[in-house]
Structure formats: structure tokens, C-alpha cells
Design a protein around this motif. Sequence first.
Motif, PDB file in Angstrom:
ATOM      1  N   GLN A 118       0.833  -1.199   0.000  1.00 33.81           N
ATOM      2  CA  GLN A 118       0.000   0.000   0.000  1.00 33.81           C
ATOM      3  C   GLN A 118       0.875   1.261   0.000  1.00 33.81           C
ATOM      4  N   ILE A 119       1.891   1.265   0.842  1.00 34.11           N
ATOM      5  CA  ILE A 119       2.766   2.436   0.922  1.00 34.11           C
ATOM      6  C   ILE A 119       3.536   2.603  -0.376  1.00 34.11           C
ATOM      7  N   TRP A 120       3.995   1.496  -0.955  1.00 32.30           N
ATOM      8  CA  TRP A 120       4.703   1.571  -2.231  1.00 32.30           C
ATOM      9  C   TRP A 120       3.787   2.178  -3.294  1.00 32.30           C
ATOM     10  N   SER A 121       2.543   1.747  -3.316  1.00 33.94           N
ATOM     11  CA  SER A 121       1.589   2.271  -4.295  1.00 33.94           C
ATOM     12  C   SER A 121       1.360   3.766  -4.093  1.00 33.94           C
ATOM     13  N   LEU A 122       1.211   4.178  -2.842  1.00 34.96           N
ATOM     14  CA  LEU A 122       1.037   5.593  -2.549  1.00 34.96           C
ATOM     15  C   LEU A 122       2.267   6.392  -2.977  1.00 34.96           C
ATOM     16  N   ALA A 123       3.444   5.887  -2.617  1.00 30.06           N
ATOM     17  CA  ALA A 123       4.681   6.597  -2.951  1.00 30.06           C
ATOM     18  C   ALA A 123       4.854   6.729  -4.457  1.00 30.06           C
ATOM     19  N   HIS A 124       4.526   5.665  -5.180  1.00 29.11           N
ATOM     20  CA  HIS A 124       4.659   5.713  -6.634  1.00 29.11           C
ATOM     21  C   HIS A 124       3.676   6.724  -7.227  1.00 29.11           C
ATOM     22  N   GLY A 125       2.466   6.727  -6.733  1.00 21.12           N
ATOM     23  CA  GLY A 125       1.483   7.681  -7.241  1.00 21.12           C
ATOM     24  C   GLY A 125       1.902   9.117  -6.998  1.00 21.12           C
ATOM     25  N   VAL A 126       2.346   9.416  -5.785  1.00 21.45           N
ATOM     26  CA  VAL A 126       2.790  10.777  -5.469  1.00 21.45           C
ATOM     27  C   VAL A 126       4.018  11.137  -6.301  1.00 21.45           C
ATOM     28  N   ALA A 127       4.935  10.183  -6.463  1.00 20.52           N
ATOM     29  CA  ALA A 127       6.140  10.447  -7.258  1.00 20.52           C
ATOM     30  C   ALA A 127       5.789  10.769  -8.706  1.00 20.52           C
ATOM     31  N   MET A 128       4.892   9.995  -9.306  1.00 16.45           N
ATOM     32  CA  MET A 128       4.505  10.226 -10.695  1.00 16.45           C
ATOM     33  C   MET A 128       3.803  11.573 -10.855  1.00 16.45           C
ATOM     34  N   LEU A 129       2.943  11.917  -9.913  1.00 26.29           N
ATOM     35  CA  LEU A 129       2.265  13.211  -9.962  1.00 26.29           C
ATOM     36  C   LEU A 129       3.261  14.354  -9.804  1.00 26.29           C
ATOM     37  N   THR A 130       4.283  14.133  -8.990  1.00 29.80           N
ATOM     38  CA  THR A 130       5.308  15.151  -8.791  1.00 29.80           C
ATOM     39  C   THR A 130       6.149  15.330 -10.044  1.00 29.80           C
ATOM     40  N   ILE A 131       6.596  14.208 -10.627  1.00 25.83           N
ATOM     41  CA  ILE A 131       7.435  14.260 -11.824  1.00 25.83           C
ATOM     42  C   ILE A 131       6.699  14.950 -12.968  1.00 25.83           C
ATOM     43  N   SER A 132       5.407  14.678 -13.091  1.00 28.80           N
ATOM     44  CA  SER A 132       4.632  15.237 -14.197  1.00 28.80           C
ATOM     45  C   SER A 132       4.169  16.669 -13.932  1.00 28.80           C
ATOM     46  N   GLY A 133       4.482  17.189 -12.752  1.00 34.38           N
ATOM     47  CA  GLY A 133       4.178  18.584 -12.459  1.00 34.38           C
ATOM     48  C   GLY A 133       2.826  18.848 -11.835  1.00 34.38           C
ATOM     49  N   HIS A 134       2.112  17.810 -11.444  1.00 28.37           N
ATOM     50  CA  HIS A 134       0.786  18.003 -10.859  1.00 28.37           C
ATOM     51  C   HIS A 134       0.832  18.413  -9.393  1.00 28.37           C
ATOM     52  N   PHE A 135       1.918  18.044  -8.706  1.00 31.12           N
ATOM     53  CA  PHE A 135       2.076  18.454  -7.320  1.00 31.12           C
ATOM     54  C   PHE A 135       3.114  19.563  -7.267  1.00 31.12           C
ATOM     55  N   LYS A 144       1.690  25.911  -5.473  1.00 29.72           N
ATOM     56  CA  LYS A 144       0.357  26.058  -6.063  1.00 29.72           C
ATOM     57  C   LYS A 144      -0.657  25.035  -5.561  1.00 29.72           C
ATOM     58  N   SER A 145      -0.205  23.839  -5.230  1.00 28.40           N
ATOM     59  CA  SER A 145      -1.168  22.805  -4.829  1.00 28.40           C
ATOM     60  C   SER A 145      -0.835  22.229  -3.463  1.00 28.40           C
ATOM     61  N   ALA A 146       0.130  21.318  -3.404  1.00 26.19           N
ATOM     62  CA  ALA A 146       0.455  20.679  -2.124  1.00 26.19           C
ATOM     63  C   ALA A 146       1.898  20.193  -2.152  1.00 26.19           C
ATOM     64  N   ASP A 147       2.488  20.141  -0.975  1.00 24.50           N
ATOM     65  CA  ASP A 147       3.848  19.617  -0.846  1.00 24.50           C
ATOM     66  C   ASP A 147       3.766  18.095  -0.945  1.00 24.50           C
ATOM     67  N   PRO A 148       4.362  17.505  -1.996  1.00 26.41           N
ATOM     68  CA  PRO A 148       4.241  16.053  -2.167  1.00 26.41           C
ATOM     69  C   PRO A 148       4.785  15.262  -0.984  1.00 26.41           C
ATOM     70  N   ALA A 149       5.821  15.774  -0.332  1.00 28.36           N
ATOM     71  CA  ALA A 149       6.380  15.060   0.819  1.00 28.36           C
ATOM     72  C   ALA A 149       5.359  14.977   1.948  1.00 28.36           C
ATOM     73  N   LEU A 150       4.623  16.059   2.173  1.00 29.93           N
ATOM     74  CA  LEU A 150       3.612  16.054   3.234  1.00 29.93           C
ATOM     75  C   LEU A 150       2.429  15.178   2.870  1.00 29.93           C
ATOM     76  N   VAL A 151       2.062  15.192   1.582  1.00 36.85           N
ATOM     77  CA  VAL A 151       0.971  14.328   1.119  1.00 36.85           C
ATOM     78  C   VAL A 151       1.318  12.867   1.364  1.00 36.85           C
ATOM     79  N   LEU A 152       2.519  12.477   0.958  1.00 35.16           N
ATOM     80  CA  LEU A 152       2.933  11.084   1.127  1.00 35.16           C
ATOM     81  C   LEU A 152       3.082  10.737   2.594  1.00 35.16           C
ATOM     82  N   GLU A 153       3.659  11.635   3.361  1.00 32.71           N
ATOM     83  CA  GLU A 153       3.863  11.372   4.785  1.00 32.71           C
ATOM     84  C   GLU A 153       2.545  11.101   5.500  1.00 32.71           C
ATOM     85  N   SER A 154       1.539  11.947   5.258  1.00 35.39           N
ATOM     86  CA  SER A 154       0.259  11.768   5.935  1.00 35.39           C
ATOM     87  C   SER A 154      -0.460  10.515   5.449  1.00 35.39           C
TER      88      SER A 154
END
Length: 206
Positions: free
Chosen positions: A157-174, A178-188
Motif C-alpha cells: 500500500q505504501i509503495w503504491s502511494l509513494a509511486h502515485g505521489v512520485a509520478m504526480l510530482t514528476i509530471s508537475g501536478h504536485f 500552487k497545490s500541495a507539498d508532495p512530501a507532506l501528502v505522502l507522509e500523511s
Amino acid sequence: MHNKRGYHHGSLKQALIDAALDILAEGGPSALTLTEAARRAGVSPAAPYRHFSGRDALMSELARRGFETFGARIETAWDEGRPDAKSAMRAMCAAYLKFAREEPGLYAAMFGQATTLADPGAGGAADHALEILWRAVVAWLQQAGAPAQGARYAALQIWSLAHGVAMLTISGHFDPVKSADPALVLESAAQGVMESAAARAKAAPA
């Protein structure tokens, strides 16, 4: 990201790998061909076959290198659960995102296509990285006073979450501004997974 410098007098294999990483970072797995890697490395289309039997072999080599580097980084961040499992898990999640941002080519090779992991080297490196995460989850549960029941599922589950946040970050969505700190999103999100896993483990019949 690796510089596009071509092959002149050094290692042909490394020049092809550097070229492939640039291609992957720019266009993802679908953009990578041996012909394009050769062109960027400044060699003939036949030259890559001295080291790689085909595109899949090149992708497997990149995935192996990626998972080995990635595994070493998250293991260093985990630091055997110091100073405590929660803090170490937070550091591991941050290291995950940092790797994805700094090595987009390797990251694309690691997760671009599952067939690359059929290679023993790449598959073994991927399994080792997951094992590190699983050990971290077990330690977190133990610190929370819960049995390790369900640890592997929580790790996935954590791997899936981390991958999703990473992909959104790489593609510029996080965007931290303007939106959210990806580190805080993943941490929570990871903390939520672990708290839920601990509650389920405690409630499960002995």
C-alpha cells in the motif's frame, strides 16, 4: 539528469545507458529504441548489439541499476529505524520522492514495464527494495505494539502511494506552492496506512 555527451573514447555501454536515461526522462519507455540510443551516443545503429541483445535487455539493465540505487538510498534513509520507526519511515518516504525527482530516467525504467523485472538481476533488485520497505513496516508495527500481521500488504500500500505521489510530482501536478507539498501528502498518507494496519493487527484474533 544525465548529460547528453555521446560516445567518443570511453565506455560504449555507459554511453548507451546515459543516452537511454535521457530518452526515458524526456519521453518515457515508449520513446526508447536502440536506434535512438545509438544516435544520441554518436555510434552506428548496430553498435548497441555489442552489449545488449535488444531493447528489453537495455531496459532490464537500467531497471537493475535503478532498483539497486533506489534500494541503497531508502535503506540509508531508514537507518535501521533510528531514531524511531515513525521518523525513519518519514525519512524513507522523503528519500523515495527525492530519488524519483533526481533520477527520472532510472525511475521510468524501473516502473515502465513489468517484463523488465523478468530478468533475474532487475527482479532481484526490485524484490530487495520491497524487502527493505517491508522490514520498515514490521518495525513500525512493533513500535506501535502491534503484531506484524498484514505487514507485506501494508508495505505494498505504501509503495503504491509513494509511486502515485512520485509520478504526480514528476509530471508537475504536485507543486509545493500552487497545490500541495508532495512530501507532506505522502507522509500523511503513509501514516494513515500504518495506523490502520496497526489497528487491524491488534484487533485480529490471536
